[in-house]
Enzyme design. Structure first.
Site, PDB file in Angstrom:
ATOM      1  N   ARG A   1       0.820  -1.223   0.000  1.00 29.43           N
ATOM      2  CA  ARG A   1       0.000   0.000   0.000  1.00 29.43           C
ATOM      3  C   ARG A   1       0.846   1.261   0.000  1.00 29.43           C
ATOM      4  O   ARG A   1       0.421   2.282  -0.548  1.00 29.43           O
ATOM      5  CB  ARG A   1      -0.947  -0.011   1.197  1.00 29.43           C
ATOM      6  CG  ARG A   1      -2.028  -1.045   1.034  1.00 29.43           C
ATOM      7  CD  ARG A   1      -3.065  -0.933   2.096  1.00 29.43           C
ATOM      8  NE  ARG A   1      -4.216  -1.724   1.731  1.00 29.43           N
ATOM      9  CZ  ARG A   1      -5.045  -2.270   2.592  1.00 29.43           C
ATOM     10  NH1 ARG A   1      -4.874  -2.095   3.882  1.00 29.43           N
ATOM     11  NH2 ARG A   1      -6.077  -2.968   2.182  1.00 29.43           N
TER      12      ARG A   1
ATOM     13  N   LYS B   1     -19.678 -16.704   0.233  1.00 30.82           N
ATOM     14  CA  LYS B   1     -21.099 -16.521   0.547  1.00 30.82           C
ATOM     15  C   LYS B   1     -21.906 -15.800  -0.515  1.00 30.82           C
ATOM     16  O   LYS B   1     -21.475 -14.780  -1.052  1.00 30.82           O
ATOM     17  CB  LYS B   1     -21.208 -15.683   1.816  1.00 30.82           C
ATOM     18  CG  LYS B   1     -20.848 -16.422   3.074  1.00 30.82           C
ATOM     19  CD  LYS B   1     -21.024 -15.439   4.164  1.00 30.82           C
ATOM     20  CE  LYS B   1     -21.054 -16.022   5.536  1.00 30.82           C
ATOM     21  NZ  LYS B   1     -21.126 -14.912   6.489  1.00 30.82           N
TER      22      LYS B   1
ATOM     23  N   GLY C   1      -9.736  -8.824  -2.086  1.00 24.68           N
ATOM     24  CA  GLY C   1      -8.517  -9.399  -1.518  1.00 24.68           C
ATOM     25  C   GLY C   1      -8.188 -10.790  -2.005  1.00 24.68           C
ATOM     26  O   GLY C   1      -7.072 -11.042  -2.464  1.00 24.68           O
TER      27      GLY C   1
ATOM     28  N   GLY D   1     -13.424  -3.420  -0.427  1.00 20.95           N
ATOM     29  CA  GLY D   1     -14.780  -2.929  -0.152  1.00 20.95           C
ATOM     30  C   GLY D   1     -15.202  -1.832  -1.119  1.00 20.95           C
ATOM     31  O   GLY D   1     -16.333  -1.807  -1.603  1.00 20.95           O
TER      32      GLY D   1
HETATM   33  P1  AMP Z   1     -14.860 -14.172  -0.201  1.00 18.96           P
HETATM   34  O1  AMP Z   1     -14.112 -13.352   0.837  1.00 18.96           O
HETATM   35  O2  AMP Z   1     -16.326 -14.203   0.004  1.00 18.96           O
HETATM   36  O3  AMP Z   1     -14.435 -13.810  -1.593  1.00 18.96           O
HETATM   37  O4  AMP Z   1     -14.438 -15.678   0.067  1.00 18.96           O
HETATM   38  C1  AMP Z   1     -13.137 -16.135  -0.105  1.00 18.96           C
HETATM   39  C2  AMP Z   1     -12.987 -17.409   0.652  1.00 18.96           C
HETATM   40  O5  AMP Z   1     -13.943 -18.343   0.194  1.00 18.96           O
HETATM   41  C3  AMP Z   1     -11.643 -18.046   0.476  1.00 18.96           C
HETATM   42  O6  AMP Z   1     -10.955 -18.027   1.694  1.00 18.96           O
HETATM   43  C4  AMP Z   1     -11.948 -19.459   0.029  1.00 18.96           C
HETATM   44  O7  AMP Z   1     -11.194 -20.438   0.700  1.00 18.96           O
HETATM   45  C5  AMP Z   1     -13.407 -19.616   0.397  1.00 18.96           C
HETATM   46  N1  AMP Z   1     -14.076 -20.595  -0.471  1.00 18.96           N
HETATM   47  C6  AMP Z   1     -14.110 -20.629  -1.811  1.00 18.96           C
HETATM   48  N2  AMP Z   1     -14.786 -21.693  -2.247  1.00 18.96           N
HETATM   49  C7  AMP Z   1     -15.199 -22.369  -1.164  1.00 18.96           C
HETATM   50  C8  AMP Z   1     -15.939 -23.568  -0.979  1.00 18.96           C
HETATM   51  N3  AMP Z   1     -16.387 -24.269  -2.012  1.00 18.96           N
HETATM   52  N4  AMP Z   1     -16.189 -23.958   0.286  1.00 18.96           N
HETATM   53  C9  AMP Z   1     -15.730 -23.246   1.332  1.00 18.96           C
HETATM   54  N5  AMP Z   1     -15.027 -22.099   1.217  1.00 18.96           N
HETATM   55  C10 AMP Z   1     -14.766 -21.676  -0.015  1.00 18.96           C
END
Ligand code: AMP
Length: 397
Positions: free
Chosen positions: A36, A199, A355, A378
């Site tokens: 950064r 999610k 990230g 964000g």
């Molecule tokens: P996000 O911050 O919502 O972009 O989520 C990223 C995180 O989602 C990463 O740490 C991944 O390990 C996790 N992730 C991706 N695919 C899966 C999955 N099929 N099951 C559980 N965690 C997951």
């Protein structure tokens, strides 16, 4: 709007909002990643080489009740000296007598670093009189903190009103805005958005907004299983948000009405435990046995998704396709990273943001083959959700 490229900082004291919220080692309080700080160097160097002085303000961490040593910006002074080669003064308080005196004393070519602006709750409250006290320290304002552009804080937003004729975006901010606009406004088609991560609930707004803009939306990662279940699939122990099943169906329906193709993973790499050494298998994503979970997209899905990506002229990628941090479940994300890099070398414009996808691009060595890897998690998400970013609005107003 003033452009930093044409602004002459000669003899000016430029008040620059940077995002120096760098990670520090908990024990030694030394910087573990200075990305950064490096990202703000073009702006700082332009000011110094024009013979101006740079007064840098930033936050670090989330202090709760006033000053706390572990959130002090004094821990980063030496790194700024190393990276800029300039003389760096430090004000122990971002406003008040000492800051004012130092701001008057610094010479052209020098830097004044102010202590963490979040040691005052007025910063996050967007307090106008606090912003005015900061504004008194400089005679022009540069916002180069894209990472906090979605916050209407004193130093990112309110302060701009005190510089009606001499406020501007820094080079980093300019690049972030240009690349976001290249995707959402000057879109070359086909436009493919790749959305992954854990999610559905975190990504609903972005997917809904992208339905208005994209030609293809690829959905992978943990969030894909809520869609699969909504469509009647068996997803075993895979991540699932049961309260979002109807939203998934609405998204699929809206996309169909708009002529947007949604691509879900046909197959998945499944495991009997959330563990790199678990037993693994590859099956259809809608036919996962009870005690198994989908942790990566499978080879069929990688092939399908890569074909769509390679035909695209604009690509946005947010969120990994699986648990790429573990080697057993990295193949899907790796193949997508490689497809995005290849499409870019064939002339597509690609933007990676958030990230985890940025970390994936780095892990799989494709960072340099991407048109732009955004620094703003964000802020970038809110931009793609269709929201106006207060930090940018304050400059452009
Ligand atoms: P996000 O911050 O919502 O972009 O989520 C990223 C995180 O989602 C990463 O740490 C991944 O390990 C996790 N992730 C991706 N695919 C899966 C999955 N099929 N099951 C559980 N965690 C997951």
């Amino acid at each position: 709007m003033i452009s930093i490229d044409n602004f002459n900082f000669n003899s000016k004291k430029a008040l620059v909002r940077v995002d120096f919220n760098v990670p520090l080692d908990k024990e030694t309080l030394t910087i573990t990643d200075d990305k950064r700080i490096r990202a703000a160097l073009p702006t700082i160097q332009k000011i110094l080489s024009d013979n101006g002085s740079a007064i840098l303000m930033s936050h670090l961490g989330r202090p709760k009740n006033g000053p706390e040593d572990k959130f002090s910006l004094k821990h980063i002074i030496d790194r700024i000296v190393d990276l800029t080669g300039a003389k760096v003064h430090f004000a122990n308080d971002c406003i008040g007598v000492e800051a004012k005196e130092l701001s008057e004393k610094i010479a052209p070519g020098e830097i004044l670093l102010l202590e963490n602006v979040r040691f005052y709750p007025e910063e996050t409250q967007g307090d106008e009189s606090f912003a005015k006290q900061l504004a008194m320290l400089g005679d022009c304002y540069v916002n180069d903190a894209f990472g906090t552009a979605h916050r209407a804080h004193a130093s990112t937003c309110q302060i701009a009103q005190f510089f009606p004729n001499n406020r501007m975006c820094g080079f980093l901010m300019q690049k972030e805005i240009q690349s976001a606009k290249a995707v959402m406004e000057d879109t070359k088609r086909p436009f493919t958005a790749i959305v992954g991560g854990a999610k559905v609930s975190d990504k609903v707004l972005i997917v809904e907004n992208l339905i208005q803009k994209a030609d293809h939306i690829i959905i992978g990662g943990g969030m894909a299983y809520t869609f699969k279940k909504a469509l009647g699939g068996q997803i075993g122990k895979s991540l699932c948000e049961d309260d979002r099943l109807n939203i998934c169906l609405d998204i699929l329906k809206n996309a169909k009405e708009k002529g947007v193709e949604i691509h879900l993973p046909k197959d998945s790499v499944i495991a009997n435990d959330f563990n790199n050494n678990a037993n693994i298998n590859t099956v259809e994503s809608n036919n996962i046995e009870d005690n198994w979970m989908g942790l990566d997209i499978g080879p069929e899905a990688s092939k399908d998704f890569s074909e769509v990506i390679l035909k695209s002229k604009t690509i946005l990628w947010n969120g990994p396709m699986g648990v790429f941090e573990m080697s057993s479940f990295e193949a899907g994300t790796k193949s997508i990273a490689e497809a995005v890099a290849k499409a870019t070398s064939n002339g597509a414009y690609s933007l990676i943001g958030g990230g985890d996808s940025a970390a994936a691009a780095k892990k799989f060595g494709v960072e340099k083959a991407i048109s732009h890897v955004s620094t703003g998690g964000g802020a970038l998400l809110e931009y793609f959700e269709g929201k106006e970013l207060p930090g940018i609005r304050a400059i452009e107003a």
